[in-house]
Design an enzyme around this catalytic site. Sequence first.
Site, PDB file in Angstrom:
ATOM      1  N   CYS A  20      13.858 -38.523  36.009  1.00  0.00           N
ATOM      2  CA  CYS A  20      12.447 -38.350  36.360  1.00  0.00           C
ATOM      3  C   CYS A  20      12.091 -38.933  37.723  1.00  0.00           C
ATOM      4  O   CYS A  20      10.997 -38.665  38.234  1.00  0.00           O
ATOM      5  CB  CYS A  20      11.568 -38.973  35.284  1.00  0.00           C
ATOM      6  N   CYS A  68       0.543 -38.154  26.569  1.00  0.00           N
ATOM      7  CA  CYS A  68       1.930 -37.831  26.895  1.00  0.00           C
ATOM      8  C   CYS A  68       1.966 -36.780  27.992  1.00  0.00           C
ATOM      9  O   CYS A  68       1.193 -35.823  27.971  1.00  0.00           O
ATOM     10  CB  CYS A  68       2.663 -37.286  25.672  1.00  0.00           C
ATOM     11  N   SER A  69       2.878 -36.937  28.938  1.00  0.00           N
ATOM     12  CA  SER A  69       3.000 -35.959  30.012  1.00  0.00           C
ATOM     13  C   SER A  69       3.654 -34.682  29.489  1.00  0.00           C
ATOM     14  O   SER A  69       4.544 -34.731  28.651  1.00  0.00           O
ATOM     15  CB  SER A  69       3.832 -36.528  31.170  1.00  0.00           C
ATOM     16  N   HIS A 114       4.379 -32.936  34.910  1.00  0.00           N
ATOM     17  CA  HIS A 114       5.594 -33.698  35.224  1.00  0.00           C
ATOM     18  C   HIS A 114       6.810 -32.777  35.373  1.00  0.00           C
ATOM     19  O   HIS A 114       7.724 -32.811  34.553  1.00  0.00           O
ATOM     20  CB  HIS A 114       5.824 -34.732  34.126  1.00  0.00           C
TER      21      HIS A 114
END
Length: 400
Positions: free
Chosen positions: A87, A216-217, A347
């Site tokens: 990430c 939450c992404s 994301h």
Amino acid sequence: MARPSAPVYVVGVGMTPFVKPGQEGAADYPELARIAGTRALEDAGVAYDEVEQAYVGYVYGESTSGQRAVYELGMTGIPVVNVNNNCSTGSTALFLAAQAVRSGAVDCALALGFEKMKPGSLGSTYDDREQPMLRHIELLAQISEVKFPPAPWMFGAAGREHMAEHGSEPVHFAKIGYKNHKHSVDNPYAQFQTEYTLDDILASKEIYAPLTKLQCSPTSDGAGAAILASAEFVERHGLAEQAVEIVGQAMRTDFESSLSTRRARDVIGYDMNVKAAQAVYEEAGLGPEDFQVIELHDCFSANELLLYEALGLCGEGEAPALIDAEDTTYGGRWVVNPSGGLISKGHPLGATGLAQCAELTWQLRGTADKRQVDGVEAALQHNIGLGGAVVVTAYQRAER
């Protein structure tokens, strides 16, 4: 650590809107890269043939997808380095491009990141070899009940640990989700642009308590890019008015604590967050109190809460008080994730760190439109990938 002798400047940024994966007619990664890269070049006012090296980040894709992506901008024979760091891939590309400029190897470098993802929770690509997070997961399984998918479990476990140790409550995590969704309403690049009530956040589907779906992404498609340049390049092209200097930058990977601890927060990289931030503060000659705006890695609301403490915005155990005082939104001591953060902006792993860079560049220039934070003189970026790597970057306007 002394300040680098050769300064590095962000002179152009660009990104695409972040969107839900799998939509019919959605752009493929070369098109996403073309849009983001072209916007960054146009923002800098330079042609692609002035770029001397390119660092291109993505997590899900075939080898040399980086070359294929930047060939949309031109085929000039320059070195193109494919970057994959989970990430933190986008900020790792930024880190490497900055190193190339700082070292004097080049005067102009491109950092570009993209992702074309599949809908739903993240999964592994290969099942015939050890997973890189296996040891982290096995250790956490000794501390906490096992829950799949692993990402919300790992960060949720760290949130539960904070609740047990410091008295934080589910509402504190929900307030982070509320804040970030509210911020994203004014971001045309955000995947979600809907404001929710705090009750909406709390009542949304539970993923792993205290985390609900709106904390939450999401998986996302998108791309981001930045043009980095030397002082000589900035002067030659007359870019001082728009240039943003990288005044501190550090990358750290896991310390022994990540795999020898009995604490969930360490498994998700608390120590490397702390040490990277401290290195950046020392290099930049700035402290947490000197920043007005921060983009940090809120893959889950629990991580944002823990990062308030890891980055030194408050002492250990004091994040709930910071949240209750609304000190991380407009009118508070800092504005954290004015873009909406990962939770609401989206994301796409390879693009995340470069989207953060773009937002902070716009904030420092004073061109962030309705998201603009008042009196921005310094900005801080944090981007982490488990398994693990973190990049922290401090920015100021060139004339400062």
